[in-house]
Scaffold this active site. Structure first.
Site, PDB file in Angstrom:
ATOM      1  N   GLN A  31      53.463  -0.608  77.913  1.00 41.34           N
ATOM      2  CA  GLN A  31      54.791  -1.017  77.480  1.00 41.34           C
ATOM      3  C   GLN A  31      55.872  -0.088  78.048  1.00 41.34           C
ATOM      4  OE1 GLN A  31      54.033  -0.892  73.291  1.00 41.34           O
ATOM      5  NE2 GLN A  31      53.336   1.214  73.392  1.00 41.34           N
ATOM      6  N   HIS A  62      59.246   4.769  56.711  1.00 40.53           N
ATOM      7  CA  HIS A  62      57.990   5.502  56.591  1.00 40.53           C
ATOM      8  C   HIS A  62      57.606   5.804  55.141  1.00 40.53           C
ATOM      9  CE1 HIS A  62      59.027   6.639  60.901  1.00 40.53           C
ATOM     10  NE2 HIS A  62      57.891   5.972  60.977  1.00 40.53           N
ATOM     11  N   GLU A 106      45.989   5.492  67.803  1.00 43.01           N
ATOM     12  CA  GLU A 106      47.159   5.036  68.568  1.00 43.01           C
ATOM     13  C   GLU A 106      46.702   4.685  69.983  1.00 43.01           C
ATOM     14  OE1 GLU A 106      50.287   3.860  70.277  1.00 43.01           O
ATOM     15  OE2 GLU A 106      50.693   4.538  68.226  1.00 43.01           O
ATOM     16  N   ASP A 156      50.826   0.630  60.909  1.00 44.11           N
ATOM     17  CA  ASP A 156      52.200   0.907  61.338  1.00 44.11           C
ATOM     18  C   ASP A 156      52.384   0.372  62.749  1.00 44.11           C
ATOM     19  OD1 ASP A 156      54.718   1.850  61.711  1.00 44.11           O
ATOM     20  OD2 ASP A 156      54.208   3.979  61.643  1.00 44.11           O
ATOM     21  N   GLY A 157      52.291  -0.960  62.875  1.00 39.48           N
ATOM     22  CA  GLY A 157      52.368  -1.580  64.180  1.00 39.48           C
ATOM     23  C   GLY A 157      53.769  -2.023  64.538  1.00 39.48           C
ATOM     24  N   PRO A 163      51.580  -5.912  73.240  1.00 36.32           N
ATOM     25  CA  PRO A 163      50.305  -5.358  72.774  1.00 36.32           C
ATOM     26  C   PRO A 163      50.196  -5.308  71.262  1.00 36.32           C
ATOM     27  CG  PRO A 163      51.708  -3.625  73.706  1.00 36.32           C
ATOM     28  CD  PRO A 163      52.357  -4.936  74.024  1.00 36.32           C
TER      29      PRO A 163
END
Length: 279
Positions: A31, A62, A106, A156-157, A163
């Site tokens: 990305q 968050h 990640e 946490d996408g 992607p």
């Protein structure tokens, strides 16, 4: 007027931030990644032309993703965070003294490298010895991993494009549930019920097919389009409105938004959402 950076939503909404300077612009194998310094929101992480987080309001996102799950799960010794390359979610996880291990999965190592360099005020827990950071494919991990199961899983996408789209697939959610202990809690960001109602509703349907309890909750994140955002609390047991008081008290003093009263209030849904979900 100076330089403006715009995020567009379909062909009908545009959110613009006035930019002082571009601090980073590059591409990973996955990305495009940028960090811009803005007049109103401070430094902002942008991925594929979508605003991800900002110094100004990141705590609203968050804290709301993490603490409703972390204060209600029976145990929080082992926590899995999927995504969250800016470091804000693991920061909130690791403020809980009961957490013994936090595994963060990640895909894109460059997001973490860039965030460490340009957004150090968001990711303040990178050096915590309880953090196990792995640059691997989360899809494959939750599908095949033989690791010990987790007490809490936090997703946490990004938005369901590029992607990040696979992180909204029911097969992926099933894999995440496979990684949960009995009685464990999963929480995830579930998009805007104003701007992305179709995605929000379909996400709730998928989660309700997998979990006995799936409860969306809402809060403000000004950086995100309409300003109203959703997260969802999921478990086969337990109750999202019954947090463990000692856990709340241990972290609430350091929170900018989250507190006991807000925990209760954020699960109260407006009528348009209840009607859409047929509640």
């Amino acid at each position: 007027m100076g330089l403006w950076y715009d995020e567009t939503f379909g062909d009908h909404i545009r959110l613009g931030l006035r930019v002082k300077e571009t601090l980073f612009s590059g591409e990973s194998p996955y990305q495009k990644i940028e960090v811009i310094d803005t007049v109103g929101f401070g430094r902002v992480l942008v991925i594929d032309n979508i605003f991800m987080t900002s110094e100004y309001d990141e705590f609203l996102y968050h804290e709301m993703l993490g603490h409703p799950a972390l204060t209600t799960a029976p145990s929080i010794e082992r926590v899995l965070v999927i995504g969250g390359g800016d470091g804000g979610t693991v920061r909130e996880v690791l403020r809980h003294p009961e957490v013994k291990e936090c595994v963060m999965v990640e895909l894109d190592e460059l997001v973490v490298e860039v965030s460490k360099k340009y957004l150090p005020g968001i990711g303040t827990a990178w050096d915590d010895p309880r953090l196990d950071l792995r640059f691997i494919d989360a899809i494959e991990y939750v599908k095949t991993s033989k690791d010990e199961k987790y007490d809490v899983v936090l997703l946490d996408g990004t938005d369901p494009v590029g992607p990040g789209a696979v992180l909204f697939d029911e097969t992926f959610y099933r894999g995440c549930k496979r990684m949960l202990n009995d009685g464990g809690v999963m929480a995830l960001q579930s998009e805007s019920p104003l701007l992305m109602m179709d995605i929000f509703v379909e996400t709730q349907r998928k989660l309700r097919r997998l979990f006995s309890e799936a409860h969306p909750y809402l809060g403000p994140v000004p950086l995100y389009g309409t300003g109203t955002w959703s997260w969802t609390w999921c478990s086969d047991t337990g109750e999202p409105l019954r947090p463990i008081q000692e856990r709340q008290e241990a972290i609430v003093e350091g929170c900018k938004a989250y507190n006991a009263e807000l925990h209760q209030g954020m699960f109260a849904l407006p009528s348009y959402v209840k009607r859409a979900l047929k509640l």
